[in-house]
Design a protein around this motif. Structure first.
Motif, mmCIF file in Angstrom:
data_model
loop_
_atom_site.group_PDB
_atom_site.id
_atom_site.type_symbol
_atom_site.label_atom_id
_atom_site.label_comp_id
_atom_site.label_asym_id
_atom_site.label_seq_id
_atom_site.Cartn_x
_atom_site.Cartn_y
_atom_site.Cartn_z
ATOM 1 N N UNK A 48 0.793 -1.229 0.000
ATOM 2 C CA UNK A 48 0.000 0.000 0.000
ATOM 3 C C UNK A 48 0.822 1.275 0.000
ATOM 4 N N UNK A 49 2.102 1.220 0.301
ATOM 5 C CA UNK A 49 2.841 2.456 0.522
ATOM 6 C C UNK A 49 3.767 2.876 -0.609
ATOM 7 N N UNK A 50 3.996 2.001 -1.569
ATOM 8 C CA UNK A 50 4.789 2.366 -2.744
ATOM 9 C C UNK A 50 6.120 3.033 -2.391
ATOM 10 N N UNK A 51 6.644 2.788 -1.215
ATOM 11 C CA UNK A 51 7.939 3.347 -0.831
ATOM 12 C C UNK A 51 7.895 4.798 -0.418
ATOM 13 N N UNK A 52 6.711 5.364 -0.323
ATOM 14 C CA UNK A 52 6.566 6.767 0.049
ATOM 15 C C UNK A 52 6.559 6.891 1.568
ATOM 16 N N UNK A 53 7.260 7.917 2.071
ATOM 17 C CA UNK A 53 7.463 8.030 3.516
ATOM 18 C C UNK A 53 6.295 8.659 4.267
ATOM 19 N N UNK A 54 5.640 9.632 3.658
ATOM 20 C CA UNK A 54 4.630 10.412 4.376
ATOM 21 C C UNK A 54 3.307 10.364 3.633
ATOM 22 N N UNK A 55 2.233 10.189 4.396
ATOM 23 C CA UNK A 55 0.894 10.049 3.811
ATOM 24 C C UNK A 55 -0.100 10.950 4.526
ATOM 25 N N UNK A 56 -1.052 11.468 3.752
ATOM 26 C CA UNK A 56 -2.175 12.163 4.347
ATOM 27 C C UNK A 56 -3.263 11.170 4.712
ATOM 28 N N UNK A 57 -4.309 11.636 5.400
ATOM 29 C CA UNK A 57 -5.383 10.750 5.845
ATOM 30 C C UNK A 57 -6.352 10.366 4.739
ATOM 31 N N UNK A 58 -6.317 11.090 3.616
ATOM 32 C CA UNK A 58 -7.190 10.761 2.495
ATOM 33 C C UNK A 58 -8.405 11.659 2.403
ATOM 34 N N UNK A 59 -8.948 11.725 1.196
ATOM 35 C CA UNK A 59 -10.145 12.518 0.912
ATOM 36 C C UNK A 59 -11.046 11.692 -0.002
ATOM 37 N N UNK A 60 -12.303 11.543 0.413
ATOM 38 C CA UNK A 60 -13.222 10.692 -0.341
ATOM 39 C C UNK A 60 -13.791 11.436 -1.544
ATOM 40 N N UNK A 61 -13.688 10.802 -2.683
ATOM 41 C CA UNK A 61 -14.302 11.298 -3.914
ATOM 42 C C UNK A 61 -15.366 10.301 -4.330
ATOM 43 N N UNK A 62 -16.582 10.785 -4.454
ATOM 44 C CA UNK A 62 -17.693 9.927 -4.879
ATOM 45 C C UNK A 62 -18.259 10.474 -6.173
ATOM 46 N N UNK A 63 -18.237 9.643 -7.206
ATOM 47 C CA UNK A 63 -18.777 10.039 -8.505
ATOM 48 C C UNK A 63 -20.054 9.245 -8.723
#
Length: 131
Positions: free
Chosen positions: A114-129
Motif C-alpha cells: 500500500x505504501x509504494x515506498x513513500x514516507x509520508x501520507x495524508x489521511x485521504x479525501x473521499x471522492x464519490x462520482x
C-alpha cells in the motif's frame, strides 16, 4: 517531518470535475516527490499521478491521462490534482504522499501497495462520482 492533509473531495456527477488539494506542513516540499494515490472499496491502492518538485516531471496512470492534471505551488507548499470528466469508477479515497528521496516510478512500483515506498501520507479525501 512532513504532515500532509488532503481536501477538495466530495460528491460529483459523472462528467464533472473536482480539484484536490494536498497541503504540507512541517517542511517545504522542495526536492520531494509527491504522489496522488487512490483506493476504491475492496481494491488495492493504486498510483494515480506523481510530480517531482525538483524538476516538475510528472507521471499519470493510463486510466487518467488526458483527464487529470497534477501541479504544484511551491510558495503555498501545496500540490493539486485537477480531475475532469470524472467517471463512477473513479470513486475512491484519494491520498497524497511525499518522499524526500528522488524516488523513481519504477522504484514505486517495485515497492507496490500500500505504501509504494513513500514516507509520508495524508489521511485521504473521499471522492464519490455518482448521479
Amino acid at each position: 517531518q512532513v504532515q500532509l492533509v488532503e481536501s477538495g473531495g466530495g460528491l460529483v456527477q459523472p462528467g464533472g470535475s473536482l480539484r484536490l488539494f494536498c497541503a504540507a506542513s512541517g517542511s517545504t516540499l522542495d526536492y520531494y516527490v509527491i504522489g496522488w494515490f487512490r483506493q476504491a472499496l475492496g481494491k488495492e491502492r493504486e498510483v494515480v499521478s506523481s510530480i517531482s518538485t525538483r524538476d516538475g516531471s510528472t507521471y499519470y496512470a493510463d486510466a487518467v491521462k488526458g483527464r487529470f492534471t497534477i501541479s504544484r505551488d511551491n510558495a503555498k507548499n501545496t500540490v493539486y490534482l485537477q480531475m475532469n470528466i470524472l467517471k463512477t469508477v473513479n470513486t475512491a479515497v484519494y491520498y497524497c504522499a511525499a518522499d524526500p528521496s528522488d524516488i523513481s516510478m519504477s522504484t514505486m512500483f517495485e515497492w507496490g501497495p500500500p505504501h509504494y515506498g513513500m514516507d509520508y501520507w495524508g489521511p485521504g479525501s473521499l471522492v464519490t462520482v455518482s448521479s
